[in-house]
Design a protein around this motif. Structure first.
Motif, PDB file in Angstrom:
ATOM      1  N   SER A 119       0.863  -1.191   0.000  1.00  0.00           N
ATOM      2  CA  SER A 119       0.000   0.000   0.000  1.00  0.00           C
ATOM      3  C   SER A 119       0.894   1.234   0.000  1.00  0.00           C
ATOM      4  O   SER A 119       1.949   1.229   0.638  1.00  0.00           O
ATOM      5  CB  SER A 119      -0.857   0.007   1.270  1.00  0.00           C
ATOM      6  N   THR A 120       0.471   2.264  -0.682  1.00  0.00           N
ATOM      7  CA  THR A 120       1.096   3.585  -0.529  1.00  0.00           C
ATOM      8  C   THR A 120       0.117   4.502   0.199  1.00  0.00           C
ATOM      9  O   THR A 120       0.360   4.955   1.313  1.00  0.00           O
ATOM     10  CB  THR A 120       1.465   4.186  -1.905  1.00  0.00           C
ATOM     11  N   ARG A 121      -1.038   4.760  -0.445  1.00  0.00           N
ATOM     12  CA  ARG A 121      -1.981   5.748   0.067  1.00  0.00           C
ATOM     13  C   ARG A 121      -2.607   5.354   1.408  1.00  0.00           C
ATOM     14  O   ARG A 121      -2.659   6.156   2.337  1.00  0.00           O
ATOM     15  CB  ARG A 121      -3.139   5.964  -0.928  1.00  0.00           C
ATOM     16  N   THR A 122      -3.113   4.132   1.492  1.00  0.00           N
ATOM     17  CA  THR A 122      -3.907   3.801   2.679  1.00  0.00           C
ATOM     18  C   THR A 122      -3.029   3.824   3.929  1.00  0.00           C
ATOM     19  O   THR A 122      -3.376   4.437   4.936  1.00  0.00           O
ATOM     20  CB  THR A 122      -4.585   2.433   2.484  1.00  0.00           C
ATOM     21  N   MET A 175      -8.650  10.826   9.547  1.00  0.00           N
ATOM     22  CA  MET A 175      -8.565  11.555  10.833  1.00  0.00           C
ATOM     23  C   MET A 175      -9.933  11.527  11.511  1.00  0.00           C
ATOM     24  O   MET A 175     -10.037  11.246  12.715  1.00  0.00           O
ATOM     25  CB  MET A 175      -8.121  13.011  10.602  1.00  0.00           C
ATOM     26  N   ALA A 176     -10.979  11.808  10.727  1.00  0.00           N
ATOM     27  CA  ALA A 176     -12.342  11.822  11.286  1.00  0.00           C
ATOM     28  C   ALA A 176     -12.721  10.438  11.811  1.00  0.00           C
ATOM     29  O   ALA A 176     -13.293  10.303  12.900  1.00  0.00           O
ATOM     30  CB  ALA A 176     -13.332  12.272  10.218  1.00  0.00           C
ATOM     31  N   VAL A 180      -6.886  11.905  -2.896  1.00  0.00           N
ATOM     32  CA  VAL A 180      -5.860  11.355  -1.991  1.00  0.00           C
ATOM     33  C   VAL A 180      -5.831  12.161  -0.685  1.00  0.00           C
ATOM     34  O   VAL A 180      -5.770  11.601   0.412  1.00  0.00           O
ATOM     35  CB  VAL A 180      -4.475  11.407  -2.685  1.00  0.00           C
ATOM     36  N   LYS A 181      -5.886  13.480  -0.805  1.00  0.00           N
ATOM     37  CA  LYS A 181      -5.820  14.332   0.387  1.00  0.00           C
ATOM     38  C   LYS A 181      -7.082  14.181   1.247  1.00  0.00           C
ATOM     39  O   LYS A 181      -7.008  14.120   2.472  1.00  0.00           O
ATOM     40  CB  LYS A 181      -5.616  15.792  -0.033  1.00  0.00           C
ATOM     41  N   PHE A 182      -8.233  14.094   0.580  1.00  0.00           N
ATOM     42  CA  PHE A 182      -9.466  13.874   1.336  1.00  0.00           C
ATOM     43  C   PHE A 182      -9.379  12.558   2.119  1.00  0.00           C
ATOM     44  O   PHE A 182      -9.970  12.420   3.181  1.00  0.00           O
ATOM     45  CB  PHE A 182     -10.684  13.877   0.413  1.00  0.00           C
ATOM     46  N   GLY A 183      -8.638  11.596   1.582  1.00  0.00           N
ATOM     47  CA  GLY A 183      -8.467  10.307   2.265  1.00  0.00           C
ATOM     48  C   GLY A 183      -7.816  10.480   3.628  1.00  0.00           C
ATOM     49  O   GLY A 183      -8.162   9.785   4.592  1.00  0.00           O
ATOM     50  N   MET A 184      -6.882  11.394   3.711  1.00  0.00           N
ATOM     51  CA  MET A 184      -6.231  11.616   5.008  1.00  0.00           C
ATOM     52  C   MET A 184      -7.212  12.291   5.981  1.00  0.00           C
ATOM     53  O   MET A 184      -7.318  11.884   7.146  1.00  0.00           O
ATOM     54  CB  MET A 184      -5.000  12.487   4.803  1.00  0.00           C
ATOM     55  N   TYR A 185      -7.950  13.287   5.496  1.00  0.00           N
ATOM     56  CA  TYR A 185      -8.870  13.990   6.405  1.00  0.00           C
ATOM     57  C   TYR A 185      -9.988  13.065   6.895  1.00  0.00           C
ATOM     58  O   TYR A 185     -10.382  13.108   8.056  1.00  0.00           O
ATOM     59  CB  TYR A 185      -9.467  15.218   5.708  1.00  0.00           C
ATOM     60  N   VAL A 186     -10.472  12.210   6.001  1.00  0.00           N
ATOM     61  CA  VAL A 186     -11.576  11.345   6.438  1.00  0.00           C
ATOM     62  C   VAL A 186     -11.058  10.265   7.391  1.00  0.00           C
ATOM     63  O   VAL A 186     -11.775   9.838   8.305  1.00  0.00           O
ATOM     64  CB  VAL A 186     -12.330  10.769   5.214  1.00  0.00           C
ATOM     65  N   SER A 237      -0.248   9.445   8.526  1.00  0.00           N
ATOM     66  CA  SER A 237      -0.237  10.912   8.628  1.00  0.00           C
ATOM     67  C   SER A 237      -1.471  11.406   9.366  1.00  0.00           C
ATOM     68  O   SER A 237      -1.401  12.394  10.111  1.00  0.00           O
ATOM     69  CB  SER A 237      -0.058  11.585   7.268  1.00  0.00           C
ATOM     70  N   ALA A 238      -2.607  10.713   9.214  1.00  0.00           N
ATOM     71  CA  ALA A 238      -3.821  11.106   9.952  1.00  0.00           C
ATOM     72  C   ALA A 238      -3.540  11.053  11.459  1.00  0.00           C
ATOM     73  O   ALA A 238      -3.842  12.005  12.193  1.00  0.00           O
ATOM     74  CB  ALA A 238      -4.981  10.182   9.583  1.00  0.00           C
ATOM     75  N   MET A 239      -2.965   9.942  11.926  1.00  0.00           N
ATOM     76  CA  MET A 239      -2.718   9.821  13.372  1.00  0.00           C
ATOM     77  C   MET A 239      -1.684  10.838  13.840  1.00  0.00           C
ATOM     78  O   MET A 239      -1.848  11.459  14.905  1.00  0.00           O
ATOM     79  CB  MET A 239      -2.265   8.387  13.695  1.00  0.00           C
ATOM     80  N   LEU A 240      -0.640  11.060  13.046  1.00  0.00           N
ATOM     81  CA  LEU A 240       0.379  12.037  13.440  1.00  0.00           C
ATOM     82  C   LEU A 240      -0.226  13.448  13.485  1.00  0.00           C
ATOM     83  O   LEU A 240       0.060  14.227  14.397  1.00  0.00           O
ATOM     84  CB  LEU A 240       1.565  11.987  12.469  1.00  0.00           C
ATOM     85  N   ARG A 241      -1.101  13.760  12.528  1.00  0.00           N
ATOM     86  CA  ARG A 241      -1.735  15.098  12.516  1.00  0.00           C
ATOM     87  C   ARG A 241      -2.728  15.276  13.668  1.00  0.00           C
ATOM     88  O   ARG A 241      -3.088  16.399  14.003  1.00  0.00           O
ATOM     89  CB  ARG A 241      -2.437  15.344  11.187  1.00  0.00           C
ATOM     90  N   LEU A 242      -3.184  14.159  14.244  1.00  0.00           N
ATOM     91  CA  LEU A 242      -4.071  14.248  15.423  1.00  0.00           C
ATOM     92  C   LEU A 242      -3.268  14.287  16.725  1.00  0.00           C
ATOM     93  O   LEU A 242      -3.842  14.276  17.810  1.00  0.00           O
ATOM     94  CB  LEU A 242      -5.025  13.045  15.450  1.00  0.00           C
ATOM     95  N   GLY A 243      -1.938  14.261  16.617  1.00  0.00           N
ATOM     96  CA  GLY A 243      -1.089  14.322  17.809  1.00  0.00           C
ATOM     97  C   GLY A 243      -0.717  12.967  18.360  1.00  0.00           C
ATOM     98  O   GLY A 243      -0.025  12.870  19.379  1.00  0.00           O
ATOM     99  N   GLY A 244      -1.165  11.883  17.704  1.00  0.00           N
ATOM    100  CA  GLY A 244      -0.850  10.532  18.179  1.00  0.00           C
ATOM    101  C   GLY A 244       0.438   9.997  17.567  1.00  0.00           C
ATOM    102  O   GLY A 244       1.165  10.716  16.871  1.00  0.00           O
ATOM    103  N   SER A 245       0.719   8.729  17.837  1.00  0.00           N
ATOM    104  CA  SER A 245       1.926   8.075  17.318  1.00  0.00           C
ATOM    105  C   SER A 245       1.518   6.811  16.573  1.00  0.00           C
ATOM    106  O   SER A 245       0.374   6.352  16.691  1.00  0.00           O
ATOM    107  CB  SER A 245       2.856   7.672  18.471  1.00  0.00           C
TER     108      SER A 245
END
Ligand code: CP
Length: 308
Positions: A52-55, A296-297, A288-294, A61-69
């Motif tokens: 996988s690349t995107r998923t 995160m949600a 692809v970018k919406f994939g990261m935001y969703v 990146s979603a978890m890192l942008r939420l402050g997690g690890s």
């Protein structure tokens, strides 16, 4: 609060769950830094038994942008799976370290098995040719940003409808909305399987099956291109014969509506010419970018649902 504790199958999402995740995904898209401490101290485990690349990277990146690890593997040959450890034991082990797990596996139903063993929520990041529910969330968030509503569309789905797991999930979810019509465009050998039709359509749904993209492109509001899934073919000869069944190029785009949008879960191989990338109707890299935001949600919503 969403009604599910794991996301295994897009069919598990009610319309209300879906709209809740999409609404939060939109809020995050508009102001991502407002959410940058939501998952402080939390850990996402990413278990990728398939490439996988995107998923994987969008979950990370979603978890890192939420402050997690993030912990995990992208190549199970470096894990104890090679020593014969079962999937259930691997998942149960990682769930002692992680607060939430995203898993991709080549076997259909693997995410469900993992959810029975895990002590934390499981997100199906793709299980064989079966389901890829977070791609569907990505697709829906993308559509909702380019179209006024999720109702009343003609949706053309083109390519490998037999093995394309994203297609199966997407049709089911778009059928939660009103008056969507589907044009299924594929070679005969790669038509949507009968069992999927029975799962995703009922007597209220309208769909047609065609072989030619040219014949229908001028009717389509949302064109969802897919690649021919080489890794799921049993015969190289059949893959070679079918791999170039479709090519969306500038000439075909000239026949399409001005407000048509083109989505693709990516990776693409040959089915969309690079010259199409510059067309404003081509939204697959924004997708692809919406994939990261969703994602995160989704992480926020599942952590909330499991802490309630
Ligand atoms: N769309 C998608 O699932 O891409 P990857 O296989 O790169 O994760």
């Amino acid at each position: 609060m969403i009604s599910i504790k794991n996301l295994l199958n897009s069919h598990d999402l009610s319309k209300e769950d879906l709209l809740e995740i999409i609404e939060l995904g939109n809020d995050i898209y508009k102001s991502p830094t407002d959410f940058s401490h939501y998952a402080d101290g939390k850990i996402l485990g990413t278990l990728f038994f398939e490439p996988s690349t995107r998923t994987r990277l969008s979950f990370e990146s979603a978890m890192l942008r939420l402050g997690g690890s993030v912990i995990g593997f992208s190549d199970s040959s470096n894990s104890s799976t090679t020593k014969g450890e079962s999937l259930q034991d691997t998942v149960r082990t990682v769930s002692q370290y992680a607060d939430i797990i995203a898993m991709r596996h080549p076997q259909e139903g693997a995410a469900y098995l993992a959810s029975l063993a895990a002590d934390c929520p499981i997100i199906n990041a793709g299980d064989g040719g079966h389901q890829h529910p977070t791609q569907t969330l990505t697709d829906i968030l993308t559509i909702s940003n380019y179209k006024e509503s999720l109702d009343n569309h003609v949706i053309g789905i083109c390519g490998d409808l037999k093995y394309g797991r994203t297609v199966h999930s997407l049709i089911k979810v778009l059928n939660l909305f009103s008056n969507n019509k589907f044009i299924l465009i594929s070679p005969d050998e790669l038509k949507l399987p009968q069992y999927v039709k029975e799962e995703v359509f009922d007597e209220n749904n309208e769909y047609e099956e065609v072989r030619s993209l040219d014949a229908v492109i001028d009717k389509i509001d949302i064109l969802y291109m897919t690649r021919i899934q080489k890794e799921r073919f049993y015969s190289d000869a059949q893959y070679t014969r079918l791999k170039d069944s479709y090519l969306l190029n500038k000439e075909k785009m000239s026949q399409a509506r001005e407000d048509m949008i083109v989505l693709h879960p990516l990776p693409r191989v040959n089915e969309i010419a690079k010259e199409v990338d510059r067309d404003p109707r081509a939204v697959y890299f924004q997708q692809v970018k919406f994939g990261m935001y969703v994602r995160m949600a989704l992480i926020i919503k599942l952590l909330e649902a499991n802490n309630a």
